[in-house]
Design an enzyme around this catalytic site. Structure first.
Site, PDB file in Angstrom:
ATOM      1  N   ASP A  51      50.961 -23.199   6.951  1.00  0.00           N
ATOM      2  CA  ASP A  51      51.162 -24.014   8.148  1.00  0.00           C
ATOM      3  C   ASP A  51      52.353 -23.487   8.925  1.00  0.00           C
ATOM      4  O   ASP A  51      53.325 -22.985   8.352  1.00  0.00           O
ATOM      5  CB  ASP A  51      51.376 -25.486   7.775  1.00  0.00           C
ATOM      6  CG  ASP A  51      52.757 -25.752   7.221  1.00  0.00           C
ATOM      7  OD1 ASP A  51      53.566 -26.386   7.921  1.00  0.00           O
ATOM      8  OD2 ASP A  51      53.048 -25.300   6.095  1.00  0.00           O
ATOM      9  N   SER A  52      52.273 -23.544  10.247  1.00  0.00           N
ATOM     10  CA  SER A  52      53.334 -23.126  11.143  1.00  0.00           C
ATOM     11  C   SER A  52      53.743 -21.677  10.859  1.00  0.00           C
ATOM     12  O   SER A  52      52.916 -20.782  10.947  1.00  0.00           O
ATOM     13  CB  SER A  52      54.516 -24.092  11.046  1.00  0.00           C
ATOM     14  OG  SER A  52      55.423 -23.890  12.107  1.00  0.00           O
ATOM     15  N   ALA A  53      55.011 -21.425  10.466  1.00  0.00           N
ATOM     16  CA  ALA A  53      55.411 -20.054  10.135  1.00  0.00           C
ATOM     17  C   ALA A  53      54.564 -19.492   9.012  1.00  0.00           C
ATOM     18  O   ALA A  53      54.257 -18.291   8.979  1.00  0.00           O
ATOM     19  CB  ALA A  53      56.887 -20.017   9.758  1.00  0.00           C
ATOM     20  N   HIS A  65      52.827 -30.988  15.892  1.00  0.00           N
ATOM     21  CA  HIS A  65      53.095 -29.903  14.965  1.00  0.00           C
ATOM     22  C   HIS A  65      53.567 -30.474  13.628  1.00  0.00           C
ATOM     23  O   HIS A  65      54.225 -31.504  13.572  1.00  0.00           O
ATOM     24  CB  HIS A  65      54.184 -29.000  15.564  1.00  0.00           C
ATOM     25  CG  HIS A  65      54.235 -27.632  14.980  1.00  0.00           C
ATOM     26  ND1 HIS A  65      53.328 -26.659  15.330  1.00  0.00           N
ATOM     27  CD2 HIS A  65      55.072 -27.066  14.077  1.00  0.00           C
ATOM     28  CE1 HIS A  65      53.611 -25.547  14.667  1.00  0.00           C
ATOM     29  NE2 HIS A  65      54.669 -25.772  13.904  1.00  0.00           N
TER      30      HIS A  65
END
Length: 336
Positions: free
Chosen positions: A168-170, A303
């Site tokens: 997730d995300s990075a 997010h």
């Protein structure tokens, strides 16, 4: 609350003027003028595990570990393997952070699957491509396990013929670049077969703002100033947000047309600051030829909702109705 310090670079400690804070990321990470990095760590309280879990070192050189989550086997058949890279803008969090530990517990138990939650080095002490290099080291470890499993838990439960690279995300950024290296032949997986890739609101960037970035969106977990700050701290010194590790379709990024990618599932929320960038990523990827990626959007979610709201109903819906069909066969159902 405890804190740790580490030098970000070899800067001589001869300054007469006391070091001062030049970057402060929400009080969690501070970069001082002498190159020192201060990290403030909240005490971690882990919820009781519904599945077995343990930590395993995968890279002794950098003292990096992964956390193995194994749910009870329902029958004789082994379970798919979910490789999971945590989020945090390459700057904060770890696989042991409470929210990621709890999210992976739920993911392992409800999919069900063997989850390997992978830690990696953080910036600004270790700027990119350190995190992506650590992903390469992990896949070297995974390749060795698939060839001759020495871990009894994995020997008992893991189906290395069904590996899904996720994050997730990075961590979604890391997962994307890992499958590109695998698909281009730059990174070998051996007997570990990558059957798919799951990108949860991947953290991509670019110098040109998208509509959702320019508007600021109404994302409560990621703002544009924080996103820009994370890129400043994570990217190589002097690099812009069009660096290939930030912008997969930037001016210097390699073409993906001929890369053999596995099926992709990309998830984002409508309130995510990066939602338009993520949609553009999916559209550009699918425009390279046959449709390569499915996109699922969750109304009203911003997010980081998977980890921050790991015990929520929407996370359960995503695991049950979107991730489970993708991992265990069949097309991913759209969110309702």
């Amino acid at each position: 609350m405890s804190s740790t310090t580490a030098p970000a670079s070899a800067v001589p400690a001869t300054e007469l003027v006391p070091a001062h804070v030049v970057e402060d990321l929400q009080g969690i990470v501070q970069l001082l003028s002498d190159g020192t990095v201060k990290r403030f760590q909240l005490p971690q309280v882990l919820p009781p595990p519904p599945v077995r879990w343990k930590d395993v070192v995968y890279d002794e050189t950098h003292n990096l570990s992964l956390r193995v989550f194994v749910p009870p086997l329902a029958g004789a058949e082994k379970l798919p393997v979910i490789v999971y890279f945590h989020g945090g803008g390459f700057v904060i969090n770890s696989f042991a952070s409470t929210e990621f530990h709890a999210a992976c517990l739920r993911l392992a138990g409800e999919l069900p699957a063997v989850v390997l939650s992978v830690d990696y080095r953080l910036a600004p002490e270790h700027r990119l491509p350190a995190a992506h290099d650590d992903a390469d080291a992990f896949f070297s470890w995974l390749r060795a396990q698939a060839a001759a499993t020495t871990d009894l838990w994995l020997a008992e439960s893991a189906d290395f013929g069904r590996v899904f690279v996720s994050g997730d995300s990075a961590g979604g950024n890391i997962a994307h670049h890992a499958i590109v290296r695998i698909g281009s032949g730059a990174l070998a997986t051996g007997a570990a077969r990558v059957a798919g890739c799951i990108l949860l609101y991947p953290f991509f960037g670019g110098e040109q703002r998208t509509a959702s970035e320019a508007a600021g969106s109404n994302d409560i977990y990621l703002t544009l100033p924080v996103s820009d700050q994370m890129w400043r701290l994570a990217l190589p010194a002097g690099a812009s947000r069009d660096h290939p590790l930030a912008n997969p379709f930037g001016p210097d990024s390699p073409a993906l047309d001929s890369v053999a990618l596995p099926p992709l599932l990309v998830v984002a929320g409508t309130r995510d600051l990066l939602v338009d960038r993520i949609k553009d990523f999916v559209a550009r990827l699918n425009a390279t030829g046959k449709k390569r990626a499915e996109f699922v959007e969750f109304p009203g979610k911003g997010h980081a909702f998977f980890s921050v709201e790991h015990d929520g109903e929407v996370t359960g819906e995503m695991i049950r109705d979107v991730l489970r069909p993708f991992v265990h066969g069949g097309a991913a159902a759209p969110a309702s």
